[in-house]
Design an enzyme around this catalytic site. Structure first.
Site, PDB file in Angstrom:
ATOM      1  N   GLU A   1       0.818  -1.211   0.000  1.00  0.00           N
ATOM      2  CA  GLU A   1       0.000   0.000   0.000  1.00  0.00           C
ATOM      3  C   GLU A   1       0.852   1.262   0.000  1.00  0.00           C
ATOM      4  O   GLU A   1       1.986   1.264   0.467  1.00  0.00           O
ATOM      5  CB  GLU A   1      -0.896   0.002   1.247  1.00  0.00           C
ATOM      6  CG  GLU A   1      -1.914  -1.124   1.195  1.00  0.00           C
ATOM      7  CD  GLU A   1      -2.717  -1.281   2.471  1.00  0.00           C
ATOM      8  OE1 GLU A   1      -3.600  -2.139   2.495  1.00  0.00           O
ATOM      9  OE2 GLU A   1      -2.456  -0.559   3.443  1.00  0.00           O
TER      10      GLU A   1
ATOM     11  N   CYS B   1       0.013   5.913  10.073  1.00  0.00           N
ATOM     12  CA  CYS B   1       1.311   5.237  10.116  1.00  0.00           C
ATOM     13  C   CYS B   1       1.147   3.868  10.738  1.00  0.00           C
ATOM     14  O   CYS B   1       0.465   3.715  11.730  1.00  0.00           O
ATOM     15  CB  CYS B   1       2.291   5.994  11.003  1.00  0.00           C
ATOM     16  SG  CYS B   1       2.532   7.657  10.504  1.00  0.00           S
TER      17      CYS B   1
ATOM     18  N   CYS C   1       7.840  -4.800  15.355  1.00  0.00           N
ATOM     19  CA  CYS C   1       7.486  -3.805  16.376  1.00  0.00           C
ATOM     20  C   CYS C   1       6.060  -4.096  16.834  1.00  0.00           C
ATOM     21  O   CYS C   1       5.166  -4.315  15.993  1.00  0.00           O
ATOM     22  CB  CYS C   1       7.597  -2.390  15.816  1.00  0.00           C
ATOM     23  SG  CYS C   1       9.254  -2.029  15.205  1.00  0.00           S
TER      24      CYS C   1
ATOM     25  N   CYS D   1       7.049  -6.890   7.061  1.00  0.00           N
ATOM     26  CA  CYS D   1       8.292  -6.407   7.682  1.00  0.00           C
ATOM     27  C   CYS D   1       8.733  -7.419   8.717  1.00  0.00           C
ATOM     28  O   CYS D   1       7.919  -7.900   9.500  1.00  0.00           O
ATOM     29  CB  CYS D   1       8.069  -5.049   8.345  1.00  0.00           C
ATOM     30  SG  CYS D   1       9.566  -4.406   9.148  1.00  0.00           S
TER      31      CYS D   1
ATOM     32  N   CYS E   1       2.836  -2.235  15.433  1.00  0.00           N
ATOM     33  CA  CYS E   1       2.772  -1.938  14.007  1.00  0.00           C
ATOM     34  C   CYS E   1       2.025  -3.025  13.231  1.00  0.00           C
ATOM     35  O   CYS E   1       2.364  -4.209  13.317  1.00  0.00           O
ATOM     36  CB  CYS E   1       4.195  -1.799  13.467  1.00  0.00           C
ATOM     37  SG  CYS E   1       4.269  -1.650  11.671  1.00  0.00           S
TER      38      CYS E   1
ATOM     39  N   CYS F   1       3.412   8.473   0.922  1.00  0.00           N
ATOM     40  CA  CYS F   1       4.080   7.539   1.833  1.00  0.00           C
ATOM     41  C   CYS F   1       4.198   6.199   1.109  1.00  0.00           C
ATOM     42  O   CYS F   1       3.187   5.627   0.701  1.00  0.00           O
ATOM     43  CB  CYS F   1       3.217   7.421   3.087  1.00  0.00           C
ATOM     44  SG  CYS F   1       3.828   6.249   4.275  1.00  0.00           S
TER      45      CYS F   1
HETATM   46  N1  SAH Z   1      10.182   0.637   9.165  1.00  0.00           N
HETATM   47  C1  SAH Z   1      10.373   2.035   9.197  1.00  0.00           C
HETATM   48  C2  SAH Z   1       9.419   2.804   8.310  1.00  0.00           C
HETATM   49  C3  SAH Z   1       7.996   2.336   8.266  1.00  0.00           C
HETATM   50  S1  SAH Z   1       7.047   2.556   9.725  1.00  0.00           S
HETATM   51  C4  SAH Z   1      10.320   2.543  10.623  1.00  0.00           C
HETATM   52  O1  SAH Z   1       9.929   1.797  11.505  1.00  0.00           O
HETATM   53  O2  SAH Z   1      10.711   3.689  10.825  1.00  0.00           O
HETATM   54  C5  SAH Z   1       6.744   4.318   9.693  1.00  0.00           C
HETATM   55  C6  SAH Z   1       6.518   4.948  11.055  1.00  0.00           C
HETATM   56  O3  SAH Z   1       5.249   4.554  11.581  1.00  0.00           O
HETATM   57  C7  SAH Z   1       7.551   4.541  12.100  1.00  0.00           C
HETATM   58  O4  SAH Z   1       7.962   5.671  12.839  1.00  0.00           O
HETATM   59  C8  SAH Z   1       6.772   3.584  12.941  1.00  0.00           C
HETATM   60  O5  SAH Z   1       7.320   3.423  14.209  1.00  0.00           O
HETATM   61  C9  SAH Z   1       5.419   4.238  12.945  1.00  0.00           C
HETATM   62  N2  SAH Z   1       4.319   3.386  13.385  1.00  0.00           N
HETATM   63  C10 SAH Z   1       4.168   2.063  13.222  1.00  0.00           C
HETATM   64  N3  SAH Z   1       3.010   1.643  13.751  1.00  0.00           N
HETATM   65  C11 SAH Z   1       2.399   2.730  14.262  1.00  0.00           C
HETATM   66  C12 SAH Z   1       1.170   2.962  14.928  1.00  0.00           C
HETATM   67  N4  SAH Z   1       0.327   1.948  15.167  1.00  0.00           N
HETATM   68  N5  SAH Z   1       0.881   4.214  15.325  1.00  0.00           N
HETATM   69  C13 SAH Z   1       1.719   5.243  15.069  1.00  0.00           C
HETATM   70  N6  SAH Z   1       2.886   5.106  14.433  1.00  0.00           N
HETATM   71  C14 SAH Z   1       3.229   3.851  14.030  1.00  0.00           C
HETATM   72 FE1  SF4 Z   2       8.753  -2.721  10.470  1.00  0.00          FE
HETATM   73 FE2  SF4 Z   2       6.586  -1.580  11.431  1.00  0.00          FE
HETATM   74 FE3  SF4 Z   2       8.743  -1.760  12.958  1.00  0.00          FE
HETATM   75 FE4  SF4 Z   2       8.748  -0.063  10.862  1.00  0.00          FE
HETATM   76  S1  SF4 Z   2       7.452   0.063  12.698  1.00  0.00           S
HETATM   77  S2  SF4 Z   2      10.361  -1.540  11.463  1.00  0.00           S
HETATM   78  S3  SF4 Z   2       7.461  -1.244   9.444  1.00  0.00           S
HETATM   79  S4  SF4 Z   2       7.534  -3.489  12.185  1.00  0.00           S
END
Ligand code: SAH
Ligand code: SF4
Length: 347
Positions: free
Chosen positions: A93, A337, A117, A113, A120, A106
């Protein structure tokens, strides 16, 4: 196997391909013009090249690596999430956000991934594969076509969609090269931001390759114990080394670094942690972006309340750390995000 997209090629590779087809050097310029300025979607649209060459190229490549499966537009029509199907049937997406002064896209770098995290949605779906450079560039081309039809233009690209750009380092660098090459898309480096969870060895390499491209690091906690819980990558790349790598990055590039911090109610949003964060970042040319967490299906916590966000912000400000609170855009279409995978999972 699915055909390669011509957007995978850098200028030299395109040159070599055309040479091997017995073509004169000026063909490269014509093809790049069609792909990156005219935004043609079909080799038949290249009226200025011989039809035999068009046929050869069409046999070797596709132009568009992405099939638009679905688009969801927010009620205010400003945020649009698009679901693409790739040549092998997997899906990613992108999110297009229209602001009064700019239009920002974006984009994704991986299907899923592997970093896991906890908050996420992409992390929760696991890892399938890296995107090719052309699959990354193709997302940008989609947005450019879309905005051109509205008499508008794309002004910013953020690598903050699905996946960890620094785990698809080659694909990320190659896509940036095609986006910024003056003979290709000629998109300004300073209008591009790459966000990483903090893959330390890649930070210096990135600074060497693209010192003008903005770097964002997802921090989410100033304490190792808590960060390791939220962001498992911290167990391999702990805070002390990450902050040192960030300071080295600033010293080398003289560019401001952005730290992303998703505020989770009663987890990482106390004034004490804000103070610790200020201490960690003190003296660094940086900026903190605060965003209240978008709750995801398998992580049943809430984003911080407005009060907690504002208190966190003011502690940072009192200690001289530049900070912005980000609005949560596109929540109702699951385009916030880290929510990018969510709408396809059963509720
Ligand atoms: N993998 C990279 C880029 C993709 S995630 C990274 O982690 O930076 C993009 C951003 O969205 C990151 O800062 C991530 O921590 C944030 N993010 C992920 N899940 C989220 C959520 N549920 N609410 C707010 N931010 C989130
Ligand atoms: Fe991967 Fe999501 Fe963590 Fe970014 S925030 S590194 S996309 S698991």
């Amino acid at each position: 196997m699915a055909k390669q997209t011509v957007y995978d090629l850098n200028k030299d590779a395109l040159n070599d391909t055309l040479k091997s087809l017995g073509q004169p050097a000026f063909r490269t310029t014509q093809i790049l013009d069609g792909l990156y300025s005219k935004l043609y979607q079909d080799f038949n649209h290249f009226a200025n090249i011989p039809s035999s060459l068009r046929a050869s190229l069409a046999e070797m490549f596709v132009i568009d690596p992405l099939h638009v499966e679905d688009t969801i537009v927010s009620k205010d029509r400003l945020t649009e999430k698009v679901l693409f199907t790739l040549g092998d049937g997997l899906q990613v997406e992108s999110v297009l956000m229209r602001y009064s002064e700019r239009n920002s896209l974006c984009i994704s770098t991986q299907v899923g991934c592997p970093m896991g995290c906890v908050f996420c949605a992409t992390g929760q779906m696991g890892y399938m594969r890296n995107l090719s450079p052309g699959e990354i560039v193709g997302q940008v081309i989609w947005a450019m076509r879309k905005l051109r039809a509205e008499d508008s233009t794309l002004t910013n690209v953020v690598y903050m969609g699905m996946g960890e750009p620094f785990l698809n380092f080659e694909g990320t660098l190659a896509s940036i090269a095609n986006l910024t090459n003056p003979d290709m898309l000629n998109f300004g480096s300073r209008r591009i931001t790459v966000s990483t969870v903090g893959i330390i060895p890649k930070i210096a390499m990135f600074a060497r390759e693209h010192p003008q491209v903005n770097l964002a690091i997802s921090l989410h906690s100033p304490e190792d114990l808590l960060r390791s819980e939220l962001v498992p990558a911290n167990r391999i790349y702990p805070l002390k080394s990450l902050i040192q790598a960030s300071r080295d990055y600033v010293e080398r590039t003289h560019r401001r670094i952005t730290f992303e911090y998703a505020l989770i109610q009663d987890v990482n949003d106390s004034p004490e942690l804000a103070l610790k964060l200020a201490g960690l970042l003190t003296g660094m040319l940086c900026h903190v972006n605060l965003i209240a967490l978008n709750p995801s299906k398998e992580y049943a916590v809430q984003g911080s309340s407005k009060d907690r966000v504002l208190t966190f912000q003011s502690v940072l400000e009192e200690h001289g750390i530049p900070v912005t609170v980000r609005l949560r855009r596109g929540i109702e279409i699951h385009a916030g995000c880290g929510q990018l995978a969510r709408s396809r999972q059963p509720e």
